[in-house]
Design a protein around this motif. Sequence first.
Motif, PDB file in Angstrom:
ATOM      1  N   UNK A   1       0.847  -1.189   0.000  1.00 53.92           N
ATOM      2  CA  UNK A   1       0.000   0.000   0.000  1.00 53.92           C
ATOM      3  C   UNK A   1       0.882   1.240   0.000  1.00 53.92           C
ATOM      4  N   UNK A   2       0.785   2.030  -1.053  1.00 52.91           N
ATOM      5  CA  UNK A   2       1.543   3.282  -1.131  1.00 52.91           C
ATOM      6  C   UNK A   2       0.820   4.396  -0.380  1.00 52.91           C
ATOM      7  N   UNK A   3      -0.500   4.492  -0.535  1.00 50.73           N
ATOM      8  CA  UNK A   3      -1.263   5.520   0.161  1.00 50.73           C
ATOM      9  C   UNK A   3      -2.709   5.073   0.299  1.00 50.73           C
ATOM     10  N   UNK A   4      -3.271   5.233   1.488  1.00 51.30           N
ATOM     11  CA  UNK A   4      -4.693   4.982   1.724  1.00 51.30           C
ATOM     12  C   UNK A   4      -5.455   6.238   1.338  1.00 51.30           C
ATOM     13  N   UNK A   5      -6.433   6.089   0.452  1.00 58.52           N
ATOM     14  CA  UNK A   5      -7.212   7.226  -0.020  1.00 58.52           C
ATOM     15  C   UNK A   5      -8.550   7.351   0.697  1.00 58.52           C
ATOM     16  N   UNK A   6      -9.217   6.230   0.912  1.00 58.23           N
ATOM     17  CA  UNK A   6     -10.478   6.210   1.660  1.00 58.23           C
ATOM     18  C   UNK A   6     -10.457   5.005   2.580  1.00 58.23           C
ATOM     19  N   UNK A   7     -10.979   5.193   3.786  1.00 65.35           N
ATOM     20  CA  UNK A   7     -11.042   4.089   4.747  1.00 65.35           C
ATOM     21  C   UNK A   7     -12.294   4.287   5.591  1.00 65.35           C
ATOM     22  N   UNK A   8     -13.350   3.569   5.254  1.00 61.95           N
ATOM     23  CA  UNK A   8     -14.640   3.720   5.924  1.00 61.95           C
ATOM     24  C   UNK A   8     -15.065   2.384   6.510  1.00 61.95           C
ATOM     25  N   UNK A   9     -16.182   2.337   7.235  1.00 63.16           N
ATOM     26  CA  UNK A   9     -16.622   1.057   7.820  1.00 63.16           C
ATOM     27  C   UNK A   9     -16.991  -0.017   6.803  1.00 63.16           C
TER      28      UNK A   9
ATOM     29  N   UNK B   1     -15.925   0.444   3.081  1.00 63.07           N
ATOM     30  CA  UNK B   1     -15.259   0.645   1.792  1.00 63.07           C
ATOM     31  C   UNK B   1     -13.870   1.233   2.011  1.00 63.07           C
ATOM     32  N   UNK B   2     -12.890   0.737   1.240  1.00 58.98           N
ATOM     33  CA  UNK B   2     -11.562   1.327   1.247  1.00 58.98           C
ATOM     34  C   UNK B   2     -11.090   1.537  -0.188  1.00 58.98           C
ATOM     35  N   UNK B   3     -10.253   2.553  -0.358  1.00 56.21           N
ATOM     36  CA  UNK B   3      -9.614   2.815  -1.654  1.00 56.21           C
ATOM     37  C   UNK B   3      -8.167   3.180  -1.366  1.00 56.21           C
ATOM     38  N   UNK B   4      -7.237   2.624  -2.142  1.00 56.09           N
ATOM     39  CA  UNK B   4      -5.836   2.876  -1.900  1.00 56.09           C
ATOM     40  C   UNK B   4      -5.034   2.791  -3.200  1.00 56.09           C
ATOM     41  N   UNK B   5      -3.855   3.409  -3.170  1.00 57.42           N
ATOM     42  CA  UNK B   5      -2.869   3.233  -4.230  1.00 57.42           C
ATOM     43  C   UNK B   5      -1.933   2.115  -3.822  1.00 57.42           C
ATOM     44  N   UNK B   6      -1.710   1.173  -4.736  1.00 53.94           N
ATOM     45  CA  UNK B   6      -0.821   0.047  -4.473  1.00 53.94           C
ATOM     46  C   UNK B   6       0.382   0.102  -5.396  1.00 53.94           C
ATOM     47  N   UNK B   7       1.478  -0.446  -4.923  1.00 57.46           N
ATOM     48  CA  UNK B   7       2.572  -0.850  -5.795  1.00 57.46           C
ATOM     49  C   UNK B   7       2.388  -2.344  -6.022  1.00 57.46           C
ATOM     50  N   UNK B   8       2.049  -2.703  -7.259  1.00 59.65           N
ATOM     51  CA  UNK B   8       1.624  -4.066  -7.561  1.00 59.65           C
ATOM     52  C   UNK B   8       2.572  -4.684  -8.584  1.00 59.65           C
ATOM     53  N   UNK B   9       3.118  -5.854  -8.241  1.00 66.62           N
ATOM     54  CA  UNK B   9       3.999  -6.564  -9.167  1.00 66.62           C
ATOM     55  C   UNK B   9       3.164  -7.540  -9.981  1.00 66.62           C
ATOM     56  N   UNK B  10       3.132  -7.319 -11.293  1.00 64.82           N
ATOM     57  CA  UNK B  10       2.334  -8.142 -12.189  1.00 64.82           C
ATOM     58  C   UNK B  10       3.152  -8.402 -13.445  1.00 64.82           C
ATOM     59  N   UNK B  11       3.316  -9.670 -13.800  1.00 67.05           N
ATOM     60  CA  UNK B  11       4.114 -10.005 -14.965  1.00 67.05           C
ATOM     61  C   UNK B  11       5.564  -9.577 -14.840  1.00 67.05           C
ATOM     62  N   UNK B  12       6.077  -9.597 -13.605  1.00 61.69           N
ATOM     63  CA  UNK B  12       7.461  -9.231 -13.370  1.00 61.69           C
ATOM     64  C   UNK B  12       7.731  -7.750 -13.345  1.00 61.69           C
ATOM     65  N   UNK B  13       6.693  -6.936 -13.439  1.00 59.33           N
ATOM     66  CA  UNK B  13       6.863  -5.483 -13.479  1.00 59.33           C
ATOM     67  C   UNK B  13       6.036  -4.838 -12.376  1.00 59.33           C
ATOM     68  N   UNK B  14       6.596  -3.831 -11.701  1.00 58.11           N
ATOM     69  CA  UNK B  14       5.888  -3.118 -10.643  1.00 58.11           C
ATOM     70  C   UNK B  14       5.199  -1.898 -11.238  1.00 58.11           C
ATOM     71  N   UNK B  15       3.904  -1.785 -11.002  1.00 58.33           N
ATOM     72  CA  UNK B  15       3.118  -0.656 -11.476  1.00 58.33           C
ATOM     73  C   UNK B  15       2.308  -0.091 -10.321  1.00 58.33           C
ATOM     74  N   UNK B  16       1.862   1.146 -10.479  1.00 59.07           N
ATOM     75  CA  UNK B  16       0.964   1.760  -9.505  1.00 59.07           C
ATOM     76  C   UNK B  16      -0.463   1.388  -9.876  1.00 59.07           C
ATOM     77  N   UNK B  17      -1.209   0.865  -8.924  1.00 58.80           N
ATOM     78  CA  UNK B  17      -2.583   0.430  -9.158  1.00 58.80           C
ATOM     79  C   UNK B  17      -3.528   1.157  -8.204  1.00 58.80           C
ATOM     80  N   UNK B  18      -4.735   1.380  -8.661  1.00 56.21           N
ATOM     81  CA  UNK B  18      -5.822   1.822  -7.794  1.00 56.21           C
ATOM     82  C   UNK B  18      -6.596   0.577  -7.374  1.00 56.21           C
ATOM     83  N   UNK B  19      -6.835   0.465  -6.082  1.00 57.94           N
ATOM     84  CA  UNK B  19      -7.465  -0.735  -5.530  1.00 57.94           C
ATOM     85  C   UNK B  19      -8.641  -0.331  -4.652  1.00 57.94           C
ATOM     86  N   UNK B  20      -9.714  -1.123  -4.704  1.00 61.87           N
ATOM     87  CA  UNK B  20     -10.898  -0.891  -3.874  1.00 61.87           C
ATOM     88  C   UNK B  20     -11.338  -2.197  -3.234  1.00 61.87           C
TER      89      UNK B  20
END
Length: 272
Positions: free
Chosen positions: A215-223, A225-244
């Motif tokens: 988790x790079x940054x938590x954007x929303x954190x409620x009872x 629902x959550x939304x965050x920016x992730x550093x996600x390794x997929x296919x051998x490559x790290x990308x920034x992802x939006x996650x809910x």
Amino acid sequence: MFSPYYAWAGRRDPENHCAVNVALYGAESDRWAMTERGRADLTRTADRFSLAGSSLHWSGSELIIQLDERATPHMTPIRGTVTLTPEALPGRAFPLDPAGRHVWQPIAPLARISVELDRPQARWRGHAYLDANRGDEPLEDGFRRWDWSRLRKDGSAVVLYDAQRRDGSDLRMALRFDAGGGVEEIVPPPQICLPDGFWGVRRNSRADTTNGAAIRRVLEDSPFYTREMLELRLGGQVSVAIHESLDLDRFANPVVKLMLPFRMPRWTSRRP
């Protein structure tokens, strides 16, 4: 779909329960606006949706969003223009349950965005994403929870969609969208657990390895629902992802619905 007023009204007359949701995340402060308005503030045609001072207009090649909202809880203004230009329009929709009661449509999974705000003063350009959901029943009737991630990788967009349906079955979807509008189903990478949210919302994602997401940054954190920016390794490559992550058992709790008006006030016009 998260409106407590719409639920309390028996989920009738959706045009009387509309909102434009704006979430700005800055280095120093955030702003959130989601003011529900009634039918008197709504005007819509085939290519324009207007709600009080805000509007969304499809020009034929761009989605132009004019914002005039106020953020809770201090009523600070959010005003300006957001222009989204699609790079790919797949033209496909995906059912999320066997009966097709819930449908997700990635309208423009690859897009560019231009943001020009007067209040607060901010300008930027970057990558964007546009999708839509629709359903024939309340979301909590069809699902217990879900996790969703989106990232941009090698000129394409990847979406990971996991859900637990109310009937006990699971949705496992992993799609890659290319700049030509093509859609490819890919094998979902292994599921991994992320730390629970502050309110205890469970968060899962998918990555190459068990330590392939952070988790790079938590954007929303409620009872519910959550939304965050992730550093996600997929296919051998790290990308920034939006996650809910969404917990619909919690959302269905009447106590949670009583909390929602603090983030989602309702203002209605006095016009007939």
